[in-house]
Design a protein around this motif. Structure first.
Motif, short mmCIF file in Angstrom:
data_model
loop_
_atom_site.label_atom_id
_atom_site.label_comp_id
_atom_site.label_asym_id
_atom_site.label_seq_id
_atom_site.Cartn_x
_atom_site.Cartn_y
_atom_site.Cartn_z
N SER A 1 -24.16 10.21 -10.58
CA SER A 1 -22.93 9.44 -10.79
C SER A 1 -22.38 9.65 -12.20
CB SER A 1 -23.21 7.94 -10.56
OG SER A 1 -24.16 7.46 -11.50
N TRP B 1 -20.66 13.16 -12.22
CA TRP B 1 -19.37 13.18 -11.54
C TRP B 1 -18.31 12.35 -12.29
CZ3 TRP B 1 -18.00 16.59 -8.15
CH2 TRP B 1 -18.97 17.23 -7.36
N THR B 2 -18.77 11.19 -12.78
CA THR B 2 -17.81 10.31 -13.47
C THR B 2 -17.26 10.97 -14.74
OG1 THR B 2 -18.91 8.33 -12.64
CG2 THR B 2 -17.49 8.08 -14.59
N TRP B 3 -18.18 11.43 -15.59
CA TRP B 3 -17.73 12.01 -16.86
C TRP B 3 -17.15 13.41 -16.69
CZ3 TRP B 3 -16.68 9.12 -20.76
CH2 TRP B 3 -17.34 7.88 -20.89
#
Length: 580
Positions: free
Chosen positions: A50, A53-55
């Motif tokens: 996560s 993918w987020t950053w």
């Protein structure tokens, strides 16, 4: 340089917007290594998808913002730099238009052309590149150092060890670069001057088969330009290898000590990657420094050359608007003890010249080459100021007449007929912009050129080549005379302006000009022209050798009589036919 860059002020808002957008791009580039470090330490090392993918998504969004900022920055940077160049070029040209003829002698034509073209372009490009990448490079270096200290101060120390040395080195290189590129621009002036002279005299070069000589002369000045340019570029080329050497040593130190810090658990892998990323960004920015310094050095040299023109205060033509004066009506001219020397020339060209020409009279000015005839004519419209004595028009010193009023009353036909690229109509209207077609044609008829123009396929719309290249010498002279007559001047100055005319055409011309009410000063070498004048002024080595009517001078002046007799002999055939 302050004077040149003062023309940037009207575009402060486009520049501010461009700089703001450039800072957005820079901020994105400086933040990216921190995000990469977080992805490595909190995502990859801990196996947290996560975070990756987020950053990763944040990085993509920031890259898109940087892209939009860069594209918009280019628009505002282009607008500011192009507008700045337009204003500077216009200011330079306007300043040149105010130069006195004496001031022009201090600035060669080729040098002025280089200043208005190459020098302006050089400074314009630097302004654009400054708003686009030049300021970004040093800010990227500074920002990378700051961010590196935020990530890990210990490892960041190794990036700045060589900073004092680099700062001193870059300062020395900039100073050397400015002096070298100033010399390069001077060499470019000389190349332009030789090229200009050759193109202007192309027929003479071909007629005398001097093409090989001219090629050799051009090669010499061009070779000097090449050598000085190579010398300047060689100095600049030292910058990049030395910068990269220092930065690579610093990078190796970061990797060496960073590995030891990770082994001892004093640093994380992501921190080392971020520091290395900043080091690579700094290295990339430093690789642009050679180009930046070279461009800045050339721009500084160009700006200083333009400033030489913009800061000229003396030797400019300015009207005295303090008092309203009536325009010149009679055209009476009086020279009183006039002496004149060209600037920086000790020997006087004219000495103690005194004469007067009443309204509507015609004065013929004669003398050998170099006697000062053309110089005398140029003093009346104040192309030069007299060294001593005075010249009055309608009883007032020419210095006290506003230049526009003085010159509006004068119709000048120079010794060399100068025509401009455009139609014959446009060339004639150059003498009086608001002149009607009838006025232009009437002036052409007086100058004995109307019938010749009518024979052209397009008549007055016929295109005149550069400097009238598609016209004969006589046609150019008559068009120049017509251009002066359109003004309906009170004073008509003809500087040997009928030399290319045949006897019949010249006679018709003088017959037409005799009907003009203008006061006329005519430089001539022809006795038959002097006969038609009210008085004749004979100059010899800048002094008055004789002054009076044709008949008076025939009786009193040996020099004038010799000239008259020599011309009579030339007009009589050497072998007269036998009439017996």
């Amino acid at each position: 340089m302050k004077t040149v860059f003062s023309y940037v002020r009207p575009y402060k808002w486009p520049i501010a917007i461009a700089l703001f957008l450039m800072l957005i791009e820079l901020s994105v580039e400086l933040v990216q290594p921190l995000i990469i470090a977080k992805i490595i330490d909190d995502g990859i090392m801990k196996g947290d998808q996560s975070v990756i993918w987020t950053w990763g998504g944040v990085m993509m969004l920031m890259a898109f913002v940087a892209f939009l900022s860069g594209a918009t920055n280019s628009f505002f940077a282009s607008h500011a730099s192009q507008s700045f160049a337009f204003d500077v070029r216009s200011a330079l040209f306007k300043q040149v238009q105010q130069f006195t003829v004496a001031t022009f002698t201090k600035f060669p034509t080729a040098g002025l052309i280089t200043r208005l073209t190459s020098d302006v372009t050089m400074v314009q490009n630097v302004l654009f590149m400054s708003l686009r990448i030049m300021l970004r490079a040093p800010l990227l270096v500074l920002g990378s150092v700051i961010m590196a200290f935020i990530v890990n101060a210990y490892l960041a120390m190794f990036l700045v060890i060589g900073a004092p040395f680099l700062i001193i080195f870059l300062y020395i290189m900039v100073k050397k670069g400015v002096s070298y590129f100033a010399l390069v621009q001077v060499r470019l002036d000389r190349v332009n001057r030789v090229l200009q002279e050759n193109l202007q005299a192309v027929r003479l070069v071909k007629a005398y088969l001097r093409g090989t000589f001219e090629s050799s002369r051009f090669e010499k000045v061009s070779n000097l330009l090449k050598m000085d340019t190579v010398k300047a570029l060689r100095i600049m080329e030292i910058i990049l290898p030395l910068l990269l050497l220092v930065m690579n040593i610093s990078l190796l130190a970061v990797l060496w000590f960073g590995a030891r810090e990770i082994q001892s658990n004093n640093a994380q892998i992501g921190e080392l990657v971020a520091i290395v990323n900043y080091a690579m960004r700094m290295t990339g920015a430093f690789s642009m420094f050679a180009f930046i310094i070279m461009a800045f050095a050339r721009a500084k040299a160009s700006a200083e050359r333009m400033e030489e023109v913009l800061l000229v205060n003396e030797g400019l033509e300015r009207d005295d608007e303090s008092g309203k004066m009536h325009g010149i009506i009679k055209g009476e001219i009086n020279f009183k003890n006039v002496t004149f020397s060209y600037p920086n020339t000790p020997e006087p060209v004219l000495q103690n010249i005194s004469f007067d020409v009443k309204s509507g009279e015609k004065l013929a000015i004669m003398g050998a080459t170099g006697a000062g005839k053309s110089t005398l004519m140029q003093l009346i419209p104040r192309f030069f100021e007299v060294t001593s004595g005075s010249i009055t028009v309608d009883g007032k010193d020419v210095k006290n007449w506003p230049l526009d009023q003085l010159r509006q009353a004068i119709g000048l036909v120079p010794q060399q007929s100068l025509l401009f690229t455009g139609s014959i109509y446009q060339n004639l209207a150059w003498g009086k912009v608001e002149a009607s077609t009838d006025e232009l044609q009437q002036a052409a008829k007086q100058a004995q050129i109307h019938s010749s123009v009518e024979q052209f396929a397009k008549g007055y719309d016929t295109r005149v080549g550069q400097k009238g290249v598609n016209l004969s010498g006589g046609q150019k002279q008559r068009l120049s005379i017509a251009r002066a007559l359109v003004r309906k001047p009170e004073i008509l100055l003809l500087d040997d302006s009928t030399s290319a005319l045949d006897v019949k055409t010249e006679a018709s011309l003088w017959e037409a000009l005799d009907k003009e009410e203008a006061t006329m000063l005519v430089v001539t070498q022809k006795i038959r022209t002097a006969k038609g004048a009210d008085r004749v002024l004979l100059l010899d080595n800048g002094r008055i050798a004789a002054y009076g009517s044709h008949q008076e001078l025939i009786e009193t002046s040996d020099l004038y009589r010799q000239i008259a007799e020599s011309q009579q002999e030339q007009e009589v055939p050497s072998h007269a036919p036998d009439v017996n």
